[in-house]
Every structure is written in C-alpha cells, then in structure tokens.
Design a protein around this motif. Structure first.
Motif, PDB file in Angstrom:
ATOM      1  N   THR A  52       1.343  -1.620   0.328  1.00 48.65           N
ATOM      2  CA  THR A  52      -0.190   0.057   0.099  1.00 48.65           C
ATOM      3  C   THR A  52       0.731   1.123  -0.114  1.00 48.65           C
ATOM      4  OG1 THR A  52       0.036  -0.169   2.294  1.00 48.65           O
ATOM      5  CG2 THR A  52      -1.940  -1.030   1.279  1.00 48.65           C
ATOM      6  N   GLY A  53       2.182   1.292  -0.108  1.00 47.87           N
ATOM      7  CA  GLY A  53       3.195   2.733  -0.384  1.00 47.87           C
ATOM      8  C   GLY A  53       3.999   2.175   0.683  1.00 47.87           C
ATOM      9  N   SER A  54       5.262   2.950   0.629  1.00 47.64           N
ATOM     10  CA  SER A  54       6.100   3.487   1.093  1.00 47.64           C
ATOM     11  C   SER A  54       6.436   4.117   1.932  1.00 47.64           C
ATOM     12  CB  SER A  54       7.820   3.030   0.024  1.00 47.64           C
ATOM     13  OG  SER A  54       8.806   3.090   0.708  1.00 47.64           O
ATOM     14  N   THR A  56       5.645   0.389   4.654  1.00 51.59           N
ATOM     15  CA  THR A  56       5.138  -0.180   5.440  1.00 51.59           C
ATOM     16  C   THR A  56       5.821  -1.331   6.139  1.00 51.59           C
ATOM     17  OG1 THR A  56       3.558  -0.224   3.309  1.00 51.59           O
ATOM     18  CG2 THR A  56       3.676  -2.162   4.921  1.00 51.59           C
ATOM     19  N   ASP A  63       0.152  -5.505   8.560  1.00 52.43           N
ATOM     20  CA  ASP A  63       0.309  -4.221   8.590  1.00 52.43           C
ATOM     21  C   ASP A  63       0.152  -3.714   9.712  1.00 52.43           C
ATOM     22  OD1 ASP A  63       0.759  -1.418   7.546  1.00 52.43           O
ATOM     23  OD2 ASP A  63      -0.371  -2.009   5.565  1.00 52.43           O
ATOM     24  N   PRO A  67      -4.148   0.137   5.642  1.00 53.33           N
ATOM     25  CA  PRO A  67      -5.082   0.788   5.626  1.00 53.33           C
ATOM     26  C   PRO A  67      -6.322   0.790   5.358  1.00 53.33           C
ATOM     27  CG  PRO A  67      -3.994  -1.108   4.030  1.00 53.33           C
ATOM     28  CD  PRO A  67      -3.968  -1.106   5.023  1.00 53.33           C
ATOM     29  N   TYR A  72      -2.772  -0.373  -4.543  1.00 57.14           N
ATOM     30  CA  TYR A  72      -1.705  -1.266  -3.713  1.00 57.14           C
ATOM     31  C   TYR A  72      -0.873  -0.405  -4.722  1.00 57.14           C
ATOM     32  CZ  TYR A  72      -4.044  -4.988  -1.567  1.00 57.14           C
ATOM     33  OH  TYR A  72      -5.156  -5.357  -0.535  1.00 57.14           O
ATOM     34  N   CYS A  76       4.275   6.508  -2.305  1.00 60.86           N
ATOM     35  CA  CYS A  76       4.328   6.622  -1.131  1.00 60.86           C
ATOM     36  C   CYS A  76       3.382   6.811  -0.549  1.00 60.86           C
ATOM     37  CB  CYS A  76       4.469   7.781  -1.231  1.00 60.86           C
ATOM     38  SG  CYS A  76       7.139   8.743  -2.081  1.00 60.86           S
ATOM     39  N   ARG A  77       4.027   5.964   1.420  1.00 63.08           N
ATOM     40  CA  ARG A  77       1.988   6.463   1.533  1.00 63.08           C
ATOM     41  C   ARG A  77       2.776   7.316   3.096  1.00 63.08           C
ATOM     42  NH1 ARG A  77       1.122   0.222   4.908  1.00 63.08           N
ATOM     43  NH2 ARG A  77      -0.507   1.451   5.972  1.00 63.08           N
ATOM     44  N   TYR A  79       1.218   8.670   6.155  1.00 59.16           N
ATOM     45  CA  TYR A  79       0.170   8.418   7.569  1.00 59.16           C
ATOM     46  C   TYR A  79       0.234   8.950   8.841  1.00 59.16           C
ATOM     47  CZ  TYR A  79       3.226   4.385   7.178  1.00 59.16           C
ATOM     48  OH  TYR A  79       3.747   2.788   7.246  1.00 59.16           O
TER      49      TYR A  79
END
Length: 115
Positions: A52-54, A56, A63, A67, A72, A76-77, A79
C-alpha cells in the motif's frame, strides 16, 4: 516475531521509518530485533504483495497500520500523526502498535519470543 519494512527504491521516508522503528523496538523491550528490509521493485510485485505504499511495516505478515483502502502500487505512503500527515509513523505510534500486536498475540495463544 518477523518484522518487515517494505519500501521502493528512492523512498524519501525509508530512513526515518527505519530509525523510528528501531527506537520503538528498544522501547518495547526488543532491542536488537532484526528488521528485514524488503524492496518492492515493480508494480506487479506491489500488487502481488498488497503493498500500500512506502514505507510499510509488517509484523508476522500483518500491516501495523492497516490501510482503509485496497490500493496497491509503487507510491509513497502517508500516515496520520498527531502533528498531521507524515511519511512515517511517530515513535509513539509504533510503540503503541507493537505493544498492541504483542497483546493480540498473547490473547490468541501465540507465544511472543523476546530477543
């Protein structure tokens, strides 16, 4: 306990996430716990791994911050933190998530091994 830090090459938040995770592991009594860095290199790989992104962070395949959407890819993830959106969870959020993970493992009868 197997901890993975998944990322894509060039992730601007990888080192911050890794440093915070290391600090959080020390705070929850797991200093020296190994963290497996795992590069996700292609979109196909991202789809197959439900990436789901970097960055993770997964513990035993789960996880730490599930999410809300099943999207997927090599992205970039972000938070949600007490200070707003960020590219990595805070140390405090990681401590909370790791502690909750240990409590859940104990609740279902899984033995959590301290290293």
């Amino acid at each position: 306990m197997e901890i993975q830090l998944l990322y894509f090459d060039g992730c601007p938040n990888l080192h911050t996430a890794e440093e915070r995770l290391t600090e959080a592991l020390t705070l929850v009594g797991r200093p020296g716990q190994s963290v497996n860095l795992r590069a996700v290199e292609t979109d196909q790989d991202a789809q197959a791994q439900h990436f789901t992104g970097s960055p993770t962070i997964r513990v035993d395949g789960n996880d730490l911050f599930p999410p809300t959407a099943d999207t997927y890819g090599l992205t970039c993830r972000v938070y949600a933190t007490p200070d707003g959106l960020a590219g990595a969870p805070t140390v405090e959020q990681l401590v909370q998530a790791l502690s909750s993970n240990d409590q859940e493992a104990a609740r279902v009868g899984t033995v959590a091994v301290r290293r």
